[in-house]
Design a protein around this motif. Sequence first.
Motif, PDB file in Angstrom:
ATOM      1  N   THR A  97       0.838  -1.197   0.000  1.00 56.57           N
ATOM      2  CA  THR A  97       0.000   0.000   0.000  1.00 56.57           C
ATOM      3  C   THR A  97       0.876   1.251   0.000  1.00 56.57           C
ATOM      4  O   THR A  97       1.793   1.384   0.814  1.00 56.57           O
ATOM      5  CB  THR A  97      -0.906   0.024   1.237  1.00 56.57           C
ATOM      6  N   VAL A  98       0.601   2.156  -0.920  1.00 58.17           N
ATOM      7  CA  VAL A  98       1.320   3.432  -0.993  1.00 58.17           C
ATOM      8  C   VAL A  98       0.306   4.554  -1.164  1.00 58.17           C
ATOM      9  O   VAL A  98      -0.880   4.315  -1.364  1.00 58.17           O
ATOM     10  CB  VAL A  98       2.331   3.453  -2.157  1.00 58.17           C
ATOM     11  N   GLY A  99       0.800   5.767  -1.121  1.00 62.95           N
ATOM     12  CA  GLY A  99      -0.081   6.913  -1.330  1.00 62.95           C
ATOM     13  C   GLY A  99      -1.036   7.172  -0.195  1.00 62.95           C
ATOM     14  O   GLY A  99      -2.086   7.802  -0.382  1.00 62.95           O
ATOM     15  N   GLU A 100      -0.692   6.703   1.016  1.00 66.43           N
ATOM     16  CA  GLU A 100      -1.581   6.931   2.162  1.00 66.43           C
ATOM     17  C   GLU A 100      -1.570   8.406   2.556  1.00 66.43           C
ATOM     18  O   GLU A 100      -0.537   9.069   2.515  1.00 66.43           O
ATOM     19  CB  GLU A 100      -1.144   6.082   3.355  1.00 66.43           C
ATOM     20  N   ARG A 101      -2.717   8.866   2.969  1.00 63.43           N
ATOM     21  CA  ARG A 101      -2.857  10.236   3.439  1.00 63.43           C
ATOM     22  C   ARG A 101      -3.809  10.268   4.617  1.00 63.43           C
ATOM     23  O   ARG A 101      -4.656   9.388   4.777  1.00 63.43           O
ATOM     24  CB  ARG A 101      -3.381  11.157   2.328  1.00 63.43           C
ATOM     25  N   THR A 102      -3.645  11.272   5.445  1.00 69.47           N
ATOM     26  CA  THR A 102      -4.603  11.530   6.506  1.00 69.47           C
ATOM     27  C   THR A 102      -4.870  13.016   6.544  1.00 69.47           C
ATOM     28  O   THR A 102      -4.222  13.789   5.830  1.00 69.47           O
ATOM     29  CB  THR A 102      -4.078  11.026   7.862  1.00 69.47           C
ATOM     30  N   ARG A 103      -5.821  13.421   7.351  1.00 72.58           N
ATOM     31  CA  ARG A 103      -6.220  14.823   7.385  1.00 72.58           C
ATOM     32  C   ARG A 103      -5.984  15.400   8.773  1.00 72.58           C
ATOM     33  O   ARG A 103      -6.028  14.694   9.785  1.00 72.58           O
ATOM     34  CB  ARG A 103      -7.688  14.993   6.994  1.00 72.58           C
ATOM     35  N   VAL A 104      -5.688  16.667   8.790  1.00 78.23           N
ATOM     36  CA  VAL A 104      -5.583  17.402  10.040  1.00 78.23           C
ATOM     37  C   VAL A 104      -6.998  17.709  10.523  1.00 78.23           C
ATOM     38  O   VAL A 104      -7.801  18.275   9.782  1.00 78.23           O
ATOM     39  CB  VAL A 104      -4.790  18.709   9.855  1.00 78.23           C
ATOM     40  N   LYS A 105      -7.308  17.317  11.758  1.00 78.29           N
ATOM     41  CA  LYS A 105      -8.638  17.543  12.321  1.00 78.29           C
ATOM     42  C   LYS A 105      -8.507  18.341  13.618  1.00 78.29           C
ATOM     43  O   LYS A 105      -7.867  17.877  14.571  1.00 78.29           O
ATOM     44  CB  LYS A 105      -9.339  16.219  12.590  1.00 78.29           C
ATOM     45  N   ASP A 106      -9.063  19.514  13.598  1.00 79.43           N
ATOM     46  CA  ASP A 106      -9.029  20.392  14.773  1.00 79.43           C
ATOM     47  C   ASP A 106      -7.605  20.630  15.261  1.00 79.43           C
ATOM     48  O   ASP A 106      -7.341  20.710  16.465  1.00 79.43           O
ATOM     49  CB  ASP A 106      -9.885  19.805  15.908  1.00 79.43           C
ATOM     50  N   GLY A 107      -6.668  20.714  14.307  1.00 79.96           N
ATOM     51  CA  GLY A 107      -5.286  20.994  14.649  1.00 79.96           C
ATOM     52  C   GLY A 107      -4.467  19.790  15.050  1.00 79.96           C
ATOM     53  O   GLY A 107      -3.300  19.953  15.449  1.00 79.96           O
ATOM     54  N   TYR A 108      -5.037  18.597  14.918  1.00 83.41           N
ATOM     55  CA  TYR A 108      -4.335  17.389  15.327  1.00 83.41           C
ATOM     56  C   TYR A 108      -4.220  16.405  14.166  1.00 83.41           C
ATOM     57  O   TYR A 108      -5.099  16.332  13.292  1.00 83.41           O
ATOM     58  CB  TYR A 108      -5.067  16.695  16.486  1.00 83.41           C
ATOM     59  N   VAL A 109      -3.130  15.643  14.184  1.00 84.17           N
ATOM     60  CA  VAL A 109      -2.932  14.542  13.249  1.00 84.17           C
ATOM     61  C   VAL A 109      -2.746  13.270  14.065  1.00 84.17           C
ATOM     62  O   VAL A 109      -1.985  13.258  15.042  1.00 84.17           O
ATOM     63  CB  VAL A 109      -1.693  14.765  12.359  1.00 84.17           C
ATOM     64  N   LYS A 110      -3.424  12.222  13.663  1.00 91.27           N
ATOM     65  CA  LYS A 110      -3.280  10.930  14.339  1.00 91.27           C
ATOM     66  C   LYS A 110      -2.774   9.908  13.337  1.00 91.27           C
ATOM     67  O   LYS A 110      -3.248   9.841  12.193  1.00 91.27           O
ATOM     68  CB  LYS A 110      -4.618  10.468  14.911  1.00 91.27           C
ATOM     69  N   VAL A 111      -1.769   9.116  13.736  1.00 85.03           N
ATOM     70  CA  VAL A 111      -1.254   8.052  12.895  1.00 85.03           C
ATOM     71  C   VAL A 111      -0.950   6.849  13.766  1.00 85.03           C
ATOM     72  O   VAL A 111      -0.468   6.982  14.897  1.00 85.03           O
ATOM     73  CB  VAL A 111       0.010   8.508  12.121  1.00 85.03           C
ATOM     74  N   ASP A 112      -1.268   5.675  13.259  1.00 87.45           N
ATOM     75  CA  ASP A 112      -0.946   4.428  13.940  1.00 87.45           C
ATOM     76  C   ASP A 112       0.352   3.874  13.358  1.00 87.45           C
ATOM     77  O   ASP A 112       0.505   3.775  12.133  1.00 87.45           O
ATOM     78  CB  ASP A 112      -2.066   3.401  13.759  1.00 87.45           C
ATOM     79  N   VAL A 113       1.286   3.510  14.232  1.00 86.27           N
ATOM     80  CA  VAL A 113       2.576   2.989  13.808  1.00 86.27           C
ATOM     81  C   VAL A 113       2.743   1.596  14.401  1.00 86.27           C
ATOM     82  O   VAL A 113       2.671   1.424  15.625  1.00 86.27           O
ATOM     83  CB  VAL A 113       3.735   3.898  14.263  1.00 86.27           C
ATOM     84  N   LEU A 114       2.969   0.617  13.535  1.00 85.97           N
ATOM     85  CA  LEU A 114       3.143  -0.755  13.988  1.00 85.97           C
ATOM     86  C   LEU A 114       4.394  -0.888  14.852  1.00 85.97           C
ATOM     87  O   LEU A 114       5.365  -0.137  14.690  1.00 85.97           O
ATOM     88  CB  LEU A 114       3.266  -1.696  12.791  1.00 85.97           C
ATOM     89  N   ASP A 115       4.386  -1.860  15.751  1.00 84.51           N
ATOM     90  CA  ASP A 115       5.623  -2.197  16.440  1.00 84.51           C
ATOM     91  C   ASP A 115       6.678  -2.569  15.407  1.00 84.51           C
ATOM     92  O   ASP A 115       6.396  -3.299  14.448  1.00 84.51           O
ATOM     93  CB  ASP A 115       5.391  -3.379  17.390  1.00 84.51           C
ATOM     94  N   SER A 116       7.888  -2.072  15.600  1.00 82.54           N
ATOM     95  CA  SER A 116       9.001  -2.276  14.656  1.00 82.54           C
ATOM     96  C   SER A 116       8.667  -1.661  13.292  1.00 82.54           C
ATOM     97  O   SER A 116       8.641  -2.325  12.257  1.00 82.54           O
ATOM     98  CB  SER A 116       9.353  -3.758  14.495  1.00 82.54           C
TER      99      SER A 116
END
Length: 511
Positions: free
Chosen positions: A481-500
């Motif tokens: 999977t490539v080209g992932e994007r997320t949006r800034v919501k109320d001044g915050y960005v959330k991202v999940d990062v796998l272990d390792s």
Amino acid sequence: MVLSSSCPSSASPPIPEAFVGFSIEFSSFPEFAGNNSVPNSFSNNLLKNLGDLQGTKPYIRVGGNTQDYALYNSSLKYALNGTVNPSRSPDYPTTIYFGPSYFESYNTWPDTKYIHGFNLGLGGNNSAGWQTLVDTVPLACKAVGGGKLLWWQYGNEPDLYSTSAQGPVRPPSWNEAEYVSQWLNGTKEIQRQLQMYCPELTSNSSYGYSAPAFAGLSNHLKPLKAWQSGLNVNRDIKLISSHNYIGGATQPGVTLQGTLMNHTVTTRSVDAQAQLLQDLSHTGIPFILGETNSLYNQGKPGLSNAFGAALWGIDFNLYCASVGIRRVHMHMGTNYRYQSWQPIQTNITAQGTKTPYYGNIVVAATLGDLTKGNSRIVNIPLGIDTEAAYAVYVGDCLARVTILNMRQYNYTVNGTGEDRNPVPRAARPYIIKVPDDVGSVVEIQKLYANGSDAITGITWDGTSYNWELDNGKPVKLHNVTVGERTRVKDGYVKVDVLDSQAVILNFENHR
């Protein structure tokens, strides 16, 4: 974590170009680079990939332990003849002769600058070593002329000359004053030879050294005392070079999680170098790590070649940048366990792109094009050994955030790829308060492997740089999977990062 709306005062100075560099063992350089007839295009492709990201191809230091064993033989018909004595070192030759064709290797990588290492170990007090210096300065200066020379180096790790496990080349009484005397004598001869054969390399802007290249900060000779003993009396040191390894391949208790994938261990090691940087800051000379990697003695299988070592390399390099270290040369040699790539096929190691190279790629991608001269980086303290985060500002604007989740996740048995049916792989949420001017869309790029112990199957943003695909050139894979994007919501960005896993949040392309 909360990020400043402008570049914080705790950020590094602007990072100079070519931060990602390499150090290549003197005896291995012809294999990494090839020669006029057979240039090593695989190596050049990997260097170009990094140059495309950071704006300049990596600077290469040619040296290491074997530069101080190498004697010149003008009648040798090939580049180098090395004999391995396993009782001294099983990983590199300690009896070495090199011939005129050795210097062809400097012709094979376009747009690359070099530090060339001369032999002080044998040259300072040995007639054959001294003659090697006299005979090879003219050859070396012709080879690295025309803009290829960065600086010279005279001697590798002279602080170990009287205590080396490979065999001492100085008496126990060896001290800083003797080192400085021999160094000044040799550099005077180098300058004399340059004036005869390459006078264009003797101006203040073209003549200088990377020194003292000491192995550590607590060895028999001390770098600060060598400096105080007159090392730079001729004002020809252009880079203060120190060496650093996190630990040793045979040290008891060295583990992937406890030693490499551990932000506290990394920062403690780098902070000691940062103290030396501060002690010598009055000189105004840039401070670099001229040789470094994970575990000295060429690394340990299952640790230095594992995906966890790539994560360590990201953390180590970015933290170095954050404390003002101006460049990092990751050391390599043929068949070394911590190498970023194996340049040729041998009966020990398969030719190919190795896991640590993907860490080099992420460092370059994090820092971005440094030729613009306005990138600064700040370490974001998270208070946990297994996590690290860095923010890069371009000018006064947040450009990228790199997050490392270094909790160990293994998926194989002894690195063989045999599935052990592990527990599910956890993902950790990271929530970042970002400045108002970053825009509403954030690009997500991920460094991925099946686990911290993986040695194959590594991808960066869906790209493989493997030798077998296209000789080290980037190849986009269709099953990632490539080209992932997320949006800034109320001044915050959330991202999940796998272990390792490592993730870059890129704000620069979506303002």
